[in-house]
Design an enzyme around this catalytic site. Structure first.
Site, mmCIF file in Angstrom:
data_model
loop_
_atom_site.group_PDB
_atom_site.id
_atom_site.type_symbol
_atom_site.label_atom_id
_atom_site.label_comp_id
_atom_site.label_asym_id
_atom_site.label_seq_id
_atom_site.Cartn_x
_atom_site.Cartn_y
_atom_site.Cartn_z
ATOM 1 N N LYS A 230 0.832 -1.221 0.000
ATOM 2 C CA LYS A 230 0.000 0.000 0.000
ATOM 3 C C LYS A 230 0.857 1.258 0.000
ATOM 4 C CE LYS A 230 -4.406 -1.788 1.326
ATOM 5 N NZ LYS A 230 -5.455 -1.922 2.323
ATOM 6 N N ARG A 264 -3.919 -9.963 4.616
ATOM 7 C CA ARG A 264 -4.284 -9.965 3.186
ATOM 8 C C ARG A 264 -3.067 -9.466 2.411
ATOM 9 N NH1 ARG A 264 -6.437 -6.616 -0.705
ATOM 10 N NH2 ARG A 264 -8.029 -7.569 -2.032
HETATM 11 C C1 9MG Z 1 -10.320 -5.495 -0.795
HETATM 12 N N1 9MG Z 1 -9.321 -4.894 0.066
HETATM 13 C C2 9MG Z 1 -8.312 -4.057 -0.311
HETATM 14 N N2 9MG Z 1 -7.615 -3.688 0.771
HETATM 15 C C3 9MG Z 1 -8.194 -4.297 1.836
HETATM 16 C C4 9MG Z 1 -7.945 -4.296 3.213
HETATM 17 O O1 9MG Z 1 -6.971 -3.558 3.742
HETATM 18 N N3 9MG Z 1 -8.736 -5.031 4.016
HETATM 19 C C5 9MG Z 1 -9.758 -5.766 3.491
HETATM 20 N N4 9MG Z 1 -10.527 -6.477 4.355
HETATM 21 N N5 9MG Z 1 -10.043 -5.788 2.194
HETATM 22 C C6 9MG Z 1 -9.272 -5.066 1.381
#
Ligand code: 9MG
Length: 285
Positions: A230, A264
Site C-alpha cells: 500500500k 491480506r
Molecule cells: C479489498 N481490500 C483491499 N484492501 C483491503 C484491506 O486492507 N482489508 C480488506 N478487508 N479488504 C481489502
C-alpha cells in the site's frame, strides 16, 4: 481475539489461533498492484487463476480473496452485472479445485448470494455491510463476514481524511457494525474486523492504527489487516508499487505481533516465511 478462535467457513474451520495468510486475487482491470493481470480477451483467465491459486496455497495461503471491484483510491464503482461476471466464474472454479477457502471481496448483496452459491466461504466487505440490503443478504448466506472501516468512498476517500482520534473512531465504528450484525442474526464468532489501512487515512492515521492495533483487537473479534504494497509504504520509503516487498513484510510482522489474525497479501511465500520466523521467536517467550 479469543485465543484458539476457529471461524466456521461454510462447514470448514479457519483456525486463527496463529496468524494466517489471505492471498489477493483482483479480477479487475484497474487495481493498484495486479490490475488487468487475470484477464484474457476481456474475460477472467480461469486457467491462469487456477495456477496462481495453487501456487499461493502451496506457499501457505489459507484463504484466497477474489474481488471484482477495485477499491484503490480514486477508483470508480463497478456495475453489479460486471462484478458478477468477473467474480462468480472465478469463485466457482477455485472453490471446486483448490484447497484454500475462497473469500469474496464485495459490497454488493447480489454478489454475496451468487458467490456463496458458487462455493465462497467468507465475505470480505470494505463497506462493512452498509449498502442497502447488504447486511440481510450476508446474514442469509450463513457465511462469516469481515467488516472493514472506510471513511468516505474510494473515489474521494484520500482527499482529506479527518479524525479526532482515529483509533477510538475506528473501534467505535467496528463495534457498532459488529453489534448490528449480531442483532441481525449473525453469530458473534462469525465476525472479523479490519481497521481498513489506507481507506480514508493519512500516513499518521495508518501508523496510529498499527501502533495501537491491540486496542481494536480488544473488541474481541479476529482482526484482518491489509497492508501489502500500500501507498503508506511509499510515503515512508519512497518506493514504487513493485518495490514494496520489504516494507510489506515489515508491516506484516508488526501487525501479527499486535494481534492480526489474517493478513491480506500479494506476496504469499515471503509473508509465510516472515510469520514462521515470528512464530519461532514467540515460542521462546
Ligand atoms: C479489498 N481490500 C483491499 N484492501 C483491503 C484491506 O486492507 N482489508 C480488506 N478487508 N479488504 C481489502
Amino acid at each position: 481475539m479469543a485465543p484458539g478462535a476457529v471461524v466456521n467457513c461454510a462447514g470448514r474451520g479457519l483456525d486463527l489461533s496463529r496468524p494466517r495468510i489471505m492471498g489477493v486475487l483482483n479480477i479487475t482491470p484497474d487495481s493498484f498492484s495486479d490490475g488487468g493481470r487475470w484477464f484474457r480477451n476481456g474475460r477472467p483467465d480461469l486457467d491462469a487463476l487456477r495456477r496462481e491459486a495453487d501456487a499461493m496455497v502451496a506457499a501457505g495461503a489459507a484463504v484466497l480473496d477474489v474481488g471484482g471491484e477495485s477499491t484503490r483510491p480514486g477508483a470508480e464503482p463497478v456495475a453489479e452485472n460486471e462484478e458478477l461476471e468477473r467474480v462468480v466464474p472465478v469463485v466457482e472454479a477455485l472453490a471446486k479445485n483448490c484447497d484454500a477457502l475462497i473469500s469474496v471481496d464485495s459490497s454488493c448483496p447480489a454478489v454475496f448470494r451468487a458467490a456463496a452459491a458458487a462455493g465462497a466461504s467468507l465475505i470480505n466487505d470494505v463497506r462493512a455491510l452498509r449498502r442497502e440490503g447488504a447486511l440481510e443478504s450476508a446474514v442469509a448466506t450463513g457465511l462469516p463476514v469481515c467488516l472493514m472501516h472506510m471513511q468516505g468512498e474510494p473515489d474521494s476517500m484520500q482527499a482529506s481524511p479527518r479524525y479526532r482520534d482515529v483509533v477510538a473512531e475506528v473501534s467505535a465504528f467496528s463495534d457498532a457494525r459488529a453489534e448490528a450484525c449480531v442483532a441481525a442474526g449473525l453469530p458473534r464468532q462469525q465476525i472479523l474486523l479490519d481497521p481498513g489501512f489506507g481507506f480514508g487515512k493519512t500516513l499518521a492515521h495508518n501508523l496510529a492504527l498499527l501502533s495501537r492495533l491491540e486496542e481494536i483487537s480488544a473488541l474481541g473479534f479476529p482482526l484482518l489487516v491489509g497492508l501489502s504494497r500500500k501507498s503508506l509504504i511509499a510515503k515512508i520509503t519512497g518506493r514504487d508499487v513493485d518495490e514494496r516487498l520489504a516494507g510489506s513484510l515489515a508491516l506484516a510482522m508488526l501487525a501479527a505481533q499486535r494481534g492480526a489474525a489474517l493478513l491480506r497479501v500479494h506476496d504469499v511465500a515471503e509473508t509465510a516465511d516472515t510469520l514462521r520466523v515470528l512464530q519461532v521467536v514467540q515460542e521462546l517467550d
